[in-house]
Enzyme design. Structure first.
Site, mmCIF file in Angstrom:
data_model
loop_
_atom_site.group_PDB
_atom_site.id
_atom_site.type_symbol
_atom_site.label_atom_id
_atom_site.label_comp_id
_atom_site.label_asym_id
_atom_site.label_seq_id
_atom_site.Cartn_x
_atom_site.Cartn_y
_atom_site.Cartn_z
ATOM 1 N N CYS A 154 39.660 49.416 33.931
ATOM 2 C CA CYS A 154 38.957 50.365 32.980
ATOM 3 C C CYS A 154 39.419 51.698 32.662
ATOM 4 C CB CYS A 154 37.044 50.338 33.826
ATOM 5 S SG CYS A 154 35.877 50.735 33.043
ATOM 6 N N HIS A 167 36.709 45.197 35.556
ATOM 7 C CA HIS A 167 37.010 45.566 37.212
ATOM 8 C C HIS A 167 37.129 43.917 38.052
ATOM 9 C CE1 HIS A 167 36.164 49.314 36.778
ATOM 10 N NE2 HIS A 167 35.153 48.966 35.650
ATOM 11 N N GLU A 177 37.933 43.639 41.365
ATOM 12 C CA GLU A 177 38.421 44.343 42.350
ATOM 13 C C GLU A 177 36.917 43.833 43.098
ATOM 14 O OE1 GLU A 177 36.462 47.869 40.152
ATOM 15 O OE2 GLU A 177 38.052 46.747 39.477
#
Length: 234
Positions: free
Chosen positions: A105, A209, A211
């Site tokens: 990001c 993102h 994660e």
């Protein structure tokens, strides 16, 4: 030995460091040992770079536009000059040493800027195209829009496909990309979603993102972290 992975943190008003736990857990699940890197240690960046095997440039606030020769746009959000300077220094050292970088990001934006590129301070007011919703109104694990991946890219080799769905939490984006980086993914509206180096073993930036998606068992997101950790072990 597990690789030690530095993760940069968000700095709120230059006094409070924050980092979402899913960055830490995604690194742990992929086989790395996470180490949070605070702002304000620019003088010791060479020692830090020597001690870690890879770095994750995390998401967070906006980036100081004077780094790429512009003054602040009216829609620019909160910036952290201390974080900017530290990450630029880390990126330069990592590229020189050919160490792995995973930029997420905000991370993809500062990665491109450190290499000499630039960015949109606010895609909605600076783009001439009609854009998708890039700041989704849903949880971090929700899939918002599709990205299209360039064939024969590092990202395609990780994903095993040329289109998949991602989450989205940004109002800034990479604009002009410079060597050694190339654009390897875009959204359907043309917004750049991934860049990677053509000269380094593993330097990958993604606008979404991965994660939280990795912790939600998304196989592509897990593969991104796993391939990054593998590169840190080589």
């Amino acid at each position: 030995m597990k690789p030690i992975i530095g993760i940069t943190a968000h700095v709120e008003l230059d006094w409070k460091h924050t980092l979402a736990n899913d960055y830490i857990q995604a690194v742990i699940c992929a086989g790395g040992i996470p180490l949070i890197i605070p702002a304000g240690i620019d003088a010791d960046v060479d020692q830090i770079v020597d001690k870690i095997d890879g770095v994750v440039l995390s998401g967070g606030g906006d980036i100081d536009p004077t780094l790429f020769g512009e003054e602040p746009h009216q829609n620019l959000g909160s910036i952290s000059p201390g974080r900017d300077s530290l990450e630029v220094a880390i990126i330069h050292r990592f590229l020189e040493k050919n160490k792995p970088i995973l930029a997420i990001c905000r991370g993809i934006q500062i990665l491109n800027i450190a290499a000499g590129g630039d960015m949109f301070q606010d895609i909605y007011s600076q783009s001439e195209s009609q854009l998708l919703q890039h700041a989704q109104k849903a949880t971090r694990s929700h899939y918002s829009h599709y990205v299209n991946i360039e064939k024969n890219s590092l990202l395609e080799s990780i994903a095993g496909q040329t289109e998949f769905k991602v989450n989205s939490f940004h109002h800034q984006a990479v604009r002009n990309v410079v060597s050694p980086f190339i654009v390897t993914a875009r959204a359907s509206d043309g917004v750049i979603e991934a860049i990677e180096s053509t000269e380094h073993q593993f330097v990958l930036g993604v606008q979404w993102h991965p994660e939280p998606l990795a912790l939600n068992e998304d196989h592509i997101s897990k593969a991104i972290f796993q391939r990054f950790i593998e590169a840190c072990q080589s």
